[in-house]
Design an enzyme around this catalytic site. Structure first.
Site, short mmCIF file in Angstrom:
data_model
loop_
_atom_site.label_atom_id
_atom_site.label_comp_id
_atom_site.label_asym_id
_atom_site.label_seq_id
_atom_site.Cartn_x
_atom_site.Cartn_y
_atom_site.Cartn_z
N VAL A 144 0.87 -1.18 0.00
CA VAL A 144 0.00 0.00 0.00
C VAL A 144 0.90 1.23 0.00
O VAL A 144 1.59 1.51 0.98
CB VAL A 144 -0.93 0.01 1.23
N ASP A 145 0.88 1.96 -1.10
CA ASP A 145 1.83 3.06 -1.29
C ASP A 145 1.07 4.37 -1.46
O ASP A 145 0.31 4.55 -2.40
CB ASP A 145 2.68 2.78 -2.53
#
Length: 308
Positions: free
Chosen positions: A182-183
């Site tokens: 998750v960026d």
């Protein structure tokens, strides 16, 4: 003084509908449309009690608690006590935020409101003042929209951007099990549909896709080339997404519309994040192989929790 009960009821129905919808959005509940409409209809029906000789019942706190309980159970159902309490408290919280915002705006713009012996009174007819109607028709939707965005912003801050999650990707007859990071830096969206884009590393996954798809992913300018034989069903899932990295000119990436994307969080919760586009990328995302796809944070925010 003439009171147009039908108009007032319809406004109450619309407001109750939006409040229940916002409650579902905050809690990520999967709503059944007929239950939502029935809940809003029940909530707005209390207006008819106010104009009867039994109006005194409406102002009793126990009646209000019982009535709001019926509204919440009608809209969301009753699965367990903790589920019901969460729905009820969030419904109150959302109502207080939107209602408080309207009262604040009314005090700010209206000078016809006075307080006599602790009771709020207005100098108006049964039709209300123009300011009152503008607040209901315009102010409430604006406050509702701003509240929704604020809740999403709070949720964004709660997301652990360094968390690696399990991702199940379904495209036609293919099922890919991936590890996703998750960026927060991934803010890529499809400019047409505004869907978030997740990026997958094709270096070790190209054998999972047809050769024609791999060829076009390597050379996006070949999309639509009639010389490439596409497998049945794949061509209609293709799209092309423009993007620009730091210090780079405009580029394109091939995207695929998946059938389903399921994200499994660390706590075991599963999110249906199918409203996404999968970007095919041949850049190595992780040198250590910890993950092979990068998720857009909106996938966790907008994803619907799957029921066990």
């Amino acid at each position: 003084m003439a009171i147009y009960l039908d108009i007032i009821w319809f406004l109450n129905f619309c407001i109750d509908l939006l409040l229940l919808l916002l409650t579902a959005i905050v809690l990520k509940r999967n709503l059944v449309k007929w239950r939502l409409l029935l809940g809003a209809l029940l909530a707005s029906s209390v207006l008819f009690l106010v104009v009867t000789p039994f109006s005194s019942i409406y102002y009793h706190p126990m009646f209000k608690l019982a009535f709001s309980t019926c509204i919440v159970v009608t809209t969301f159902g009753f699965r367990r006590f903790s589920y019901f309490i969460q729905n009820l408290l969030t419904f109150y919280f959302v109502s207080f935020i939107c209602g408080g915002g309207l009262i604040a705006l009314h005090f700010f713009f209206n000078n016809e409101m006075v307080i006599l012996n602790g009771v709020v009174t207005t100098k108006s007819t049964g039709l209300g003042t123009p300011i009152s109607w503008l607040l209901v028709l315009i102010g409430f939707p604006v406050i509702w929209f701003l509240s929704k965005k604020r809740f999403e912003l709070i949720e964004v801050r709660k997301v652990k951007y360094e968390e690696i999650v399990d991702v199940d990707l379904f495209i036609l007859d293919r099922h890919l099990k991936l590890k996703g990071l998750v960026d927060s830096g991934n803010q890529l969206q499809d400019p047409l549909t505004k869907k978030p884009v997740m990026i997958i590393d094709m270096n070790n996954l190209q054998n999972k896709f047809p050769k024609s798809i791999v060829q076009q992913a390597k050379h996006p300018e070949m999309i639509g080339d009639q010389s490439l034989e596409m497998e049945c069903g794949w061509e209609e899932k293709l799209c092309i997404i423009p993007y620009r990295g730091i210090g780079q000119v405009n580029q394109f990436i091939i995207g695929i519309r998946p059938d389903k994307v399921v994200v499994t969080l660390e706590n075991g919760d599963e999110l249906d994040s199918s409203n996404v586009i999968v970007g095919l990328n041949f850049t190595n995302l992780s040198s250590e192989g910890d993950f092979n796809c990068i998720l857009h944070p909106q996938m966790l925010i907008q994803g619907k929790k799957r029921l066990a």
